[in-house]
Design an enzyme around this catalytic site. Sequence first.
Site, PDB file in Angstrom:
ATOM      1  N   SER A  64      35.551  34.347  32.854  1.00  0.00           N
ATOM      2  CA  SER A  64      35.867  35.715  33.034  1.00  0.00           C
ATOM      3  C   SER A  64      37.003  36.225  32.564  1.00  0.00           C
ATOM      4  O   SER A  64      37.187  37.564  32.380  1.00  0.00           O
ATOM      5  CB  SER A  64      35.966  36.020  34.476  1.00  0.00           C
ATOM      6  OG  SER A  64      34.559  35.999  34.915  1.00  0.00           O
ATOM      7  N   LYS A  67      36.397  38.796  29.775  1.00  0.00           N
ATOM      8  CA  LYS A  67      35.965  40.172  30.064  1.00  0.00           C
ATOM      9  C   LYS A  67      36.918  41.563  29.650  1.00  0.00           C
ATOM     10  O   LYS A  67      36.468  42.332  29.144  1.00  0.00           O
ATOM     11  CB  LYS A  67      35.612  40.345  31.584  1.00  0.00           C
ATOM     12  CG  LYS A  67      34.268  39.384  32.042  1.00  0.00           C
ATOM     13  CD  LYS A  67      34.285  39.614  33.454  1.00  0.00           C
ATOM     14  CE  LYS A  67      33.023  38.736  34.139  1.00  0.00           C
ATOM     15  NZ  LYS A  67      33.050  38.465  35.470  1.00  0.00           N
ATOM     16  N   TYR A 191      26.645  36.705  26.488  1.00  0.00           N
ATOM     17  CA  TYR A 191      27.779  36.596  27.515  1.00  0.00           C
ATOM     18  C   TYR A 191      28.094  35.207  27.895  1.00  0.00           C
ATOM     19  O   TYR A 191      29.298  35.029  27.978  1.00  0.00           O
ATOM     20  CB  TYR A 191      27.166  37.384  28.544  1.00  0.00           C
ATOM     21  CG  TYR A 191      28.040  37.310  29.796  1.00  0.00           C
ATOM     22  CD1 TYR A 191      29.123  38.031  29.955  1.00  0.00           C
ATOM     23  CD2 TYR A 191      27.570  36.637  30.970  1.00  0.00           C
ATOM     24  CE1 TYR A 191      30.052  37.805  31.013  1.00  0.00           C
ATOM     25  CE2 TYR A 191      28.557  36.176  32.032  1.00  0.00           C
ATOM     26  CZ  TYR A 191      29.569  37.050  32.173  1.00  0.00           C
ATOM     27  OH  TYR A 191      30.258  36.719  33.153  1.00  0.00           O
ATOM     28  N   TYR A 243      38.478  40.497  40.998  1.00  0.00           N
ATOM     29  CA  TYR A 243      37.586  40.298  42.112  1.00  0.00           C
ATOM     30  C   TYR A 243      37.820  41.267  43.156  1.00  0.00           C
ATOM     31  O   TYR A 243      38.394  42.203  43.086  1.00  0.00           O
ATOM     32  CB  TYR A 243      37.271  38.994  42.418  1.00  0.00           C
ATOM     33  CG  TYR A 243      36.774  38.048  41.143  1.00  0.00           C
ATOM     34  CD1 TYR A 243      36.307  38.619  39.955  1.00  0.00           C
ATOM     35  CD2 TYR A 243      37.695  36.693  41.132  1.00  0.00           C
ATOM     36  CE1 TYR A 243      35.911  37.617  38.888  1.00  0.00           C
ATOM     37  CE2 TYR A 243      37.177  35.990  40.059  1.00  0.00           C
ATOM     38  CZ  TYR A 243      36.235  36.538  38.946  1.00  0.00           C
ATOM     39  OH  TYR A 243      36.318  35.611  37.744  1.00  0.00           O
ATOM     40  N   VAL A 261      36.800  31.605  36.422  1.00  0.00           N
ATOM     41  CA  VAL A 261      36.458  30.401  37.195  1.00  0.00           C
ATOM     42  C   VAL A 261      36.798  29.044  36.967  1.00  0.00           C
ATOM     43  O   VAL A 261      36.715  27.995  37.594  1.00  0.00           O
ATOM     44  CB  VAL A 261      34.992  30.353  37.592  1.00  0.00           C
ATOM     45  CG1 VAL A 261      34.581  31.363  38.789  1.00  0.00           C
ATOM     46  CG2 VAL A 261      34.105  30.554  36.555  1.00  0.00           C
TER      47      VAL A 261
HETATM   48  N1  GLU Z   1      30.443  32.849  33.154  1.00  0.00           N
HETATM   49  C1  GLU Z   1      30.745  33.020  34.628  1.00  0.00           C
HETATM   50  C2  GLU Z   1      29.714  33.811  35.161  1.00  0.00           C
HETATM   51  O1  GLU Z   1      29.271  34.666  34.740  1.00  0.00           O
HETATM   52  C3  GLU Z   1      32.022  33.661  34.751  1.00  0.00           C
HETATM   53  C4  GLU Z   1      32.646  33.813  36.088  1.00  0.00           C
HETATM   54  C5  GLU Z   1      34.008  33.955  36.052  1.00  0.00           C
HETATM   55  O2  GLU Z   1      34.940  33.276  35.293  1.00  0.00           O
HETATM   56  O3  GLU Z   1      34.390  34.375  37.057  1.00  0.00           O
HETATM   57  O4  GLU Z   1      29.439  33.488  36.298  1.00  0.00           O
END
Ligand code: GLU
Length: 408
Positions: A64, A67, A191, A243, A261
């Site tokens: 993430s 992002k 993604y 989050y 994550v």
């Molecule tokens: N590729 C993971 C997902 O979309 C990333 C989640 C994350 O790092 O929070 O579930």
Amino acid sequence: MKSIIPDYLDEALARVASDASGQLADYIPELAAADPTRLAAVFATTDGRLYGAGDVDTEFTIQSISKPFAYAMALDDAGFEAVLAKVGVEPSGEAFNQISLERDTGRPLNPMINAGAITVHSLVGSMQLTAADRVARVIDGLSAFAGRPLGVDEAMCASEMENAHRNLAIAHMLRSHGVLTEDPTVVVDGYIRQCSVRVTTRDLAMMAATLANHGVNPVTGDQVVGERVVRQVLSVMATCGMYDTAGDWATQVGIPAKSGVAGGLIGALPGQVGIATFSPRLDAHGNSVRGISLFEQFSSDMGLHVMEVPATTRTVVRANRTRGSGAGAARVFELQGGIRFAGAERIVREVVDSAPSETRVVFDLTLVSSIDDVARRMLREVVYRLRLDGHHVEIADPDSVMGARVRA
Ligand code: GLU
């Protein structure tokens, strides 16, 4: 002399090293295979100096943390209007993979939750790009932020794709609302490739430093994205980056941040430093346990909270005195330091309150280190009004902080 910063980082890591709480992310089987003991922290300054401790060269997937960077690329490529029409900027207070959209519009609430990030991925590059070219654009963009070519972890990517039911469900929902206009499976595949880019803690610190350095990579000198884009991205990181614990983070750490994550965590302190940590065990919200502890230490030890009110800066008007006498007398305002709105207001007030009776007025900017746009305009206006009142105004500006127009 040896720099004190690596020693500080070693001590900071030692303080959290024994904390084995938290769990590896296990919803992607490849992630569950990570070495949970890994630990690293890196500081990257806005002039490109790196200080690190621990496993700074261990590679892991960006997840993430991609992002905010993909969001920056989409804003740069498609423009604010197109991106904001599809993805909002409101904190959701929900988990990253919550299946929720804005009630009336069907827009994802922000670009840091998966619904927003999947949509953002589809907005990177021009609308004509093929899915593969879009992924290439994203990887090139992430590489430009890091200042070196990055690659995809194919095993991680395949492992996540096999277990992407939730992200696919989100993408299908986005498609049904017309937020996504392409095949949801193709967008999710892109993604997930974006999330599977391999980075080190060093790379992440440099990427964060590029944000902290108004979009210019401190080492390569590339303007990776525009300044206005950076402001938008940092604002969204500050409000939505952690989050459903964004509020706790904003109050306790106060550094625009993003976690992933795989255990990475970045923070970008505008104008100062990019910070990255790596430790794979996560708390219940999906944030790195020891990463959070490290950031809490950094913030309090070094006063890095963005809302920390700076110690009152030395007055910008260093002196207000008369030089010479008789008809040749000049009123001299000696200014100093970095001047922004509040400093410019002090200057305006000083000039107005002391109402110089001398015809000649001199602004001496020799000791001014920087002056921002607003302050520059305010100072120009002061000069203009003094001239209207019949003063002869001179500006001593050896470093051209005011720009060419006023000096002439
Ligand atoms: N590729 C993971 C997902 O979309 C990333 C989640 C994350 O790092 O929070 O579930």
